[in-house]
Motif scaffolding. Structure first.
Motif, PDB file in Angstrom:
ATOM      1  N   ARG A 169       0.836  -1.200   0.000  1.00  0.00           N
ATOM      2  CA  ARG A 169       0.000   0.000   0.000  1.00  0.00           C
ATOM      3  C   ARG A 169       0.870   1.249   0.000  1.00  0.00           C
ATOM      4  O   ARG A 169       1.887   1.294   0.686  1.00  0.00           O
ATOM      5  CB  ARG A 169      -0.902   0.002   1.235  1.00  0.00           C
ATOM      6  N   CYS A 172       0.671   7.377   3.256  1.00  0.00           N
ATOM      7  CA  CYS A 172      -0.013   8.669   3.325  1.00  0.00           C
ATOM      8  C   CYS A 172       1.066   9.755   3.228  1.00  0.00           C
ATOM      9  O   CYS A 172       2.091   9.665   3.913  1.00  0.00           O
ATOM     10  CB  CYS A 172      -0.764   8.774   4.655  1.00  0.00           C
ATOM     11  N   ASP A 180      -5.215   2.586   2.899  1.00  0.00           N
ATOM     12  CA  ASP A 180      -6.079   1.533   2.401  1.00  0.00           C
ATOM     13  C   ASP A 180      -6.847   2.087   1.213  1.00  0.00           C
ATOM     14  O   ASP A 180      -6.986   3.307   1.077  1.00  0.00           O
ATOM     15  CB  ASP A 180      -7.067   1.092   3.493  1.00  0.00           C
ATOM     16  N   PRO A 181      -7.384   1.223   0.331  1.00  0.00           N
ATOM     17  CA  PRO A 181      -8.151   1.730  -0.811  1.00  0.00           C
ATOM     18  C   PRO A 181      -9.307   2.640  -0.391  1.00  0.00           C
ATOM     19  O   PRO A 181      -9.643   3.591  -1.077  1.00  0.00           O
ATOM     20  CB  PRO A 181      -8.676   0.467  -1.490  1.00  0.00           C
ATOM     21  N   GLU A 182      -9.880   2.381   0.791  1.00  0.00           N
ATOM     22  CA  GLU A 182     -10.985   3.216   1.267  1.00  0.00           C
ATOM     23  C   GLU A 182     -10.502   4.406   2.090  1.00  0.00           C
ATOM     24  O   GLU A 182     -11.310   5.144   2.650  1.00  0.00           O
ATOM     25  CB  GLU A 182     -11.997   2.385   2.052  1.00  0.00           C
ATOM     26  N   GLY A 183      -9.168   4.616   2.180  1.00  0.00           N
ATOM     27  CA  GLY A 183      -8.609   5.734   2.936  1.00  0.00           C
ATOM     28  C   GLY A 183      -8.226   5.306   4.335  1.00  0.00           C
ATOM     29  O   GLY A 183      -8.261   4.131   4.667  1.00  0.00           O
ATOM     30  N   HIS A 184      -7.830   6.281   5.178  1.00  0.00           N
ATOM     31  CA  HIS A 184      -7.507   5.963   6.562  1.00  0.00           C
ATOM     32  C   HIS A 184      -7.701   7.211   7.423  1.00  0.00           C
ATOM     33  O   HIS A 184      -7.785   8.323   6.920  1.00  0.00           O
ATOM     34  CB  HIS A 184      -6.077   5.413   6.678  1.00  0.00           C
ATOM     35  N   ARG A 193     -10.955  11.615   7.995  1.00  0.00           N
ATOM     36  CA  ARG A 193     -10.677  10.559   7.035  1.00  0.00           C
ATOM     37  C   ARG A 193     -10.012  11.136   5.805  1.00  0.00           C
ATOM     38  O   ARG A 193     -10.439  12.109   5.244  1.00  0.00           O
ATOM     39  CB  ARG A 193     -11.959   9.814   6.661  1.00  0.00           C
ATOM     40  N   GLY A 195      -8.771  10.283   1.949  1.00  0.00           N
ATOM     41  CA  GLY A 195      -8.976   9.366   0.837  1.00  0.00           C
ATOM     42  C   GLY A 195      -7.660   8.916   0.231  1.00  0.00           C
ATOM     43  O   GLY A 195      -6.633   9.550   0.385  1.00  0.00           O
ATOM     44  N   ALA A 196      -7.726   7.805  -0.512  1.00  0.00           N
ATOM     45  CA  ALA A 196      -6.512   7.238  -1.123  1.00  0.00           C
ATOM     46  C   ALA A 196      -6.063   8.038  -2.313  1.00  0.00           C
ATOM     47  O   ALA A 196      -6.708   8.768  -2.944  1.00  0.00           O
ATOM     48  CB  ALA A 196      -6.766   5.799  -1.543  1.00  0.00           C
TER      49      ALA A 196
END
Length: 196
Positions: A169, A172, A180-184, A193, A195-196
């Motif tokens: 991955r 950031c 992660d694909p859904e962000g962190h 949050r 986004g990726a």
């Protein structure tokens, strides 16, 4: 029970590889010669440490030999291995301890990976003593993968291993934690949050 040693002297293939999606990958070392294939599981950090130390040891061999050692400065492109791990992947053991050495007489890199063993000890001294006994026990120690590689094979292994580790991955840009694909939830964004 006697120690099981998986010995590969000049293997046809010795690679680090993964199974699974980034963020949920399992890492393996895999050695093969003919129809014999041995796969051992280990952590991502162990793969990175092995590759980095291998590069450092090879650089030191070149430096000490004044460039006369049979070790290339970079991984030769003709032995670049980008193929996936051989299947089926049957884990022989999970790696606990690893060791590297250079055999100056044979001009070979020796890689050893021993199985993870849980030791019961009441003090730090007892634990250190138990670990030392375990490492010195050639007959009854934990299972071990021992691979002997040429300088070129070792350079190619290290290059691929670092490529495998870095293929996970992306980090950031603010906190360097994996995205992660859904962000962190980024700590540098006060929990917002990202986004990726």
């Amino acid at each position: 029970m006697s120690r099981q040693v998986f010995l590969y002297d000049h293997p046809e293939r010795f690679v680090a590889g993964t199974v699974g999606l980034p963020g949920r990958r399992s890492f393996f070392l895999q050695a093969s010669a003919g129809t014999r294939v041995t796969s051992v599981a280990l952590e991502k950090t162990q793969v990175a440490a092995l590759a980095e130390r291998m590069e450092e040891l090879l650089d030191e061999v070149v430096r000490r030999s004044g460039g006369s050692a049979s070790v290339p400065a970079v991984a030769p492109s003709e032995i670049n291995d980008t193929a996936p791990l051989d299947t089926p992947i049957e884990e022989e053991f999970r790696v606990g301890t690893m060791a590297l050495a250079w055999d100056g007489d044979e001009q070979l890199m020796i890689v050893e990976a021993q199985a993870l063993v849980e030791l019961d000890a009441e003090s730090e001294e007892d634990l250190a003593e138990a670990e030392e006994r375990l490492l010195q026990d050639e007959e009854n120690g934990p299972p071990m993968l021992r691979v002997r590689l040429t300088g070129a094979q070792a350079r190619a292994f290290a290059k691929r291993a670092l490529d495998v580790v870095n293929a996970g991955r992306p980090p950031c840009p603010l906190c360097s934690l994996p995205l992660d694909p859904e962000g962190h939830v980024c700590p540098r964004q006060n929990g917002y949050r990202r986004g990726a």
